[in-house]
Design an enzyme around this catalytic site. Structure first.
Site, short mmCIF file in Angstrom:
data_model
loop_
_atom_site.label_atom_id
_atom_site.label_comp_id
_atom_site.label_asym_id
_atom_site.label_seq_id
_atom_site.Cartn_x
_atom_site.Cartn_y
_atom_site.Cartn_z
N CYS A 324 0.90 -1.20 -0.06
CA CYS A 324 0.27 0.05 0.02
C CYS A 324 0.76 1.23 -0.17
O CYS A 324 0.32 2.32 -0.26
CB CYS A 324 -0.81 0.04 1.17
SG CYS A 324 -1.78 -1.37 0.97
N THR A 325 2.13 1.21 0.13
CA THR A 325 2.69 2.14 0.00
C THR A 325 3.84 2.28 -1.05
O THR A 325 4.60 3.23 -1.33
CB THR A 325 4.01 2.59 1.37
OG1 THR A 325 4.87 1.34 1.27
CG2 THR A 325 3.08 2.58 2.85
#
Lengths: 388, 128
Positions: A324-325
Site C-alpha cells: 500500500c505504500t
C-alpha cells in the site's frame, strides 16, 4: 518530539560533508580535464575523494569509478561485466532479495539472452549456500549477492558466495549500499570483483555513488563519451558530489566501530521493547546477522501504511514493506522471499536508525507503539477476540 | 502520493467503527492477501439504515473510505444507499491517489452487499 527512523530511505548530509563540498560549486569550479590551475585543483580534489572512498573498503584509488547513484553502479557492474565477459558464460546468478535495480537489470539481461538464476534465502533472509553451489556452474559469467539487505538488515556470507563464484571462474559483484559505513568491508579478503556503494548511505549527498572495479577487470561502459573514469563512465565529473562522497567515506571509517556498537544497542532495545509490549509482534530477518541500524517488525492483523500514518501523527517517521505504500500492488519481494504470507508482509514496519537517533527516541517509539497497534487492531476484522 | 486532509481526518477519527451484534445486514469485501478487507454492518428500520458500523483491515485510504461510506449511508433509505458509489465516496473525501481508487476504495461495494444481504434475508417476509 520528532523521531526520524527512515535512514534507509534518506539520510541528512553531514555538516562536515556539506562544508567540504561548498567551495566546489562556485569557487573551485574547475573541470579536471582542464590543463590549468582550476583543472589541477579539481583533479586533486577527485584524487583525495577516490582515496577516501578506497580506504573505506580497503581498495586502491584507481579501483573506484564514480557514478551518479548506487542504481547506476549496479547497472554498470552487472550489464558492463555481463556484456564484456559474455565469452565466460551465459548464466547470471543472483539472490532473490537483491535491490530492485539489480533484479530489474537482470530481467533486462534476460531479454538479451542471458540465463538468470535466483538463489533463494531461508526464513531469516540468509542465502542458501547449497542452492547457490548447485546454480553456479562453469557457464556462469557473474554472481551478484548483496552484503546486507537494507529492508530486513540481513548480512550475507559474502566471502563464501565469492568463493563459489570464483571456483567456477565467474565474476562476483556485491551491492554494499546498505552495509557501507555500518560493517567493515575489505574487498581483498572478501574476494570481491565489483562492489556498489552509495554516497547518501554514508551521510553524503545524493546523486553520487561509485563502483569498485578490481584492478585489471574491464567493463563495457553504459555511458559513452569523453572516456572519464578510466573509460568506464563518461561525462564531466560531479566534483562537489564526489568531494562530498569522499568526505562522507572518511567520516564513516572514523566512526564505524563506535557507531555500530551504539546503534546495535539501540536496535536491540527497540526490538525487545516492542516485542515485550505488543502482543503478536515478530521480528523479520535474522536476530544476530543483522545490520546495526535495522529493525523490521511485523504486527499481525493490521496493515503497514496505516501504521506509518498513525506513527507520523506522533512525529515518528518509518517505512513499510506493505504494497500500500508502493507504486505496485505487490508487497515487498524481500518479505515474500522469507516465506511470509501476503497479509503478514502487509503488516511489516521498517525502522532504520542513524546518527541522529538516541535512547530517548527509542523509548519514545516503544512507549507509543502499543497504543497505535491497539487502535488499528480494534478496527480490524482480523483481530482475534482476546486482543480487541 | 499524498492524502487530502479529509482522508487523514477520517483515518485519524474514523466514524462508526465497530460491529453490530444483531445486524440486519452484513457486507464484507476485499481480501487480506491484497491488503484490504472491510465489513459493514447495518440495522434497518422502515427501509432506512438506522445504524451502521464497520471494521477495516487496510491502508489509510481503506479506513477513510469505509468511514466516509458509513457516514454517507447513515439514515438513508436502502435505495439511496445502493446509489452511493465508490466515485461518490472518493469525491466526498476530496479525491484519492489514483492507485488507491481501485485497491482500497471498496467500501461502497461492502455497503451494497450489506443491503443485498438484508434484502435477501427478508425476501418474502411480507415486505409491503
Amino acid at each position: 518530539m520528532n523521531v526520524y527512523m527512515d535512514h534507509e530511505a534518506s539520510r541528512p548530509v553531514d555538516p562536515l560533508v556539506l562544508e567540504a563540498m561548498m567551495p566546489y560549486f562556485s569557487e573551485k569550479f574547475g573541470n579536471p580535464a582542464s590543463f590549468h590551475k582550476l583543472g589541477f585543483e579539481a583533479q586533486r580534489a577527485m584524487k583525495t575523494a577516490r582515496g577516501q572512498v578506497a580506504s573505506l573498503i580497503d581498495a586502491q584509488e584507481s579501483e573506484i569509478i564514480f557514478t551518479s547513484s548506487a542504481t547506476e553502479s549496479n547497472n554498470l557492474g552487472l550489464i558492463g561485466a555481463a556484456r564484456r565477459h559474455r565469452k565466460r558464460g551465459n548464466r547470471i546468478v543472483v539472490s532473490g532479495i537483491e535491490h530492485i535495480s539489480v533484479l530489474n537489470v537482470c530481467k533486462e539481461l534476460g531479454r538479451e539472452g542471458f540465463e538468470i538464476k535466483y538463489v533463494p534465502v531461508d526464513s531469516e533472509g540468509i542465502i542458501e549456500l547449497d542452492r547457490l553451489s548447485e546454480l553456479v556452474n562453469d557457464e556462469t559469467v557473474l554472481v551478484s549477492v548483496m552484503v546486507a539487505n537494507g529492508e530486513i538488515g540481513t548480512i550475507q556470507p559474502v566471502k563464501e558466495v565469492a568463493e563459489v563464484a570464483h571456483q567456477h571462474g565467474a565474476l562476483f559483484h556485491t551491492d554494499a549500499t546498505a552495509a557501507a559505513g555500518q560493517i567493515s568491508l575489505d574487498v581483498s579478503t572478501m574476494e570481491i570483483d565489483l562492489m556498489t556503494l552509495s554516497s547518501n548511505d554514508l551521510y553524503g549527498p545524493r546523486g553520487t555513488g561509485c563502483l569498485y572495479v578490481r584492478t585489471g577487470l574491464r567493463l563495457k561502459p553504459l555511458m559513452i563519451g569523453g572516456g572519464q573514469e578510466a573509460g568506464m563512465r563518461s561525462g564531466s565529473e560531479n566534483i562537489p558530489g564526489i568531494v562530498g562522497m569522499g568526505k562522507a567515506a572518511e567520516l564513516a571509517k572514523e566512526t564505524l566501530l563506535a557507531e555500530a556498537t551504539r546503534l546495535t544497542r539501540l536496535r536491540d532495545r527497540l526490538i525487545r521493547g516492542m516485542m515485550e509490549s505488543v502482543p503478536d509482534s515478530y521480528l523479520n530477518g535474522h536476530r544476530k546477522q543483522r545490520l546495526p541500524n535495522n529493525v523490521n517488525m511485523r504486527f499481525s492483523y493490521i496493515e503497514g501504511e496505516s501504521l506509518i500514518l498513525s506513527l507520523d501523527q506522533l512525529g515518528i517517521q518509518v517505512s513499510s514493506g506493505s504494497a500500500c505504500t508502493a507504486k505496485t500492488l505487490e508487497p515487498s519481494h524481500v518479505l515474500l522471499s522469507l516465506g511470509l504470507k501476503h497479509e503478514e508482509a502487509h503488516g511489516s514496519l521498517v525502522f532504520t536508525l542513524g546518527k541522529g537517533n538516541n535512547e530517548g527516541d527509542v523509548e519514545y517509539v516503544i512507549q507509543h507503539m502499543p497504543g497505535v497497534v491497539r487502535k488499528l487492531r480494534a478496527m480490524s476484522p482480523l483481530t482475534p477476540e482476546e486482543l480487541r | 502520493m499524498m492524502y487530502t486532509e479529509k482522508v487523514l481526518d477520517h483515518f485519524r477519527n474514523p466514524r462508526n467503527v465497530g460491529e453490530i451484534e444483531d445486524a440486519d445486514g452484513v457486507g464484507t469485501v476485499g481480501n487480506p492477501v491484497c491488503g484490504d478487507l472491510m465489513s459493514i454492518y447495518i440495522k434497518v428500520e422502515d427501509d432506512r439504515i438506522s445504524d451502521i458500523k464497520f471494521k477495516t483491515f487496510g491502508c489509510g485510504a481503506a479506513i477513510a473510505t469505509t468511514s466516509m461510506t458509513t457516514e454517507l449511508a447513515k439514515g438513508r433509505t436502502l435505495d439511496e444507499a445502493m446509489q452511493i458509489t465508490r466515485e461518490k465516496v472518493a469525491e466526498e473525501l476530496g479525491g484519492l491517489p489514483p492507485v488507491k481508487m481501485h485497491c482500497s476504495n471498496l467500501a461502497a461495494d461492502a455497503l451494497h452487499e450489506a443491503v443485498t444481504n438484508y434484502r435477501t434475508k427478508n425476501d418474502g417476509e411480507g415486505v409491503s
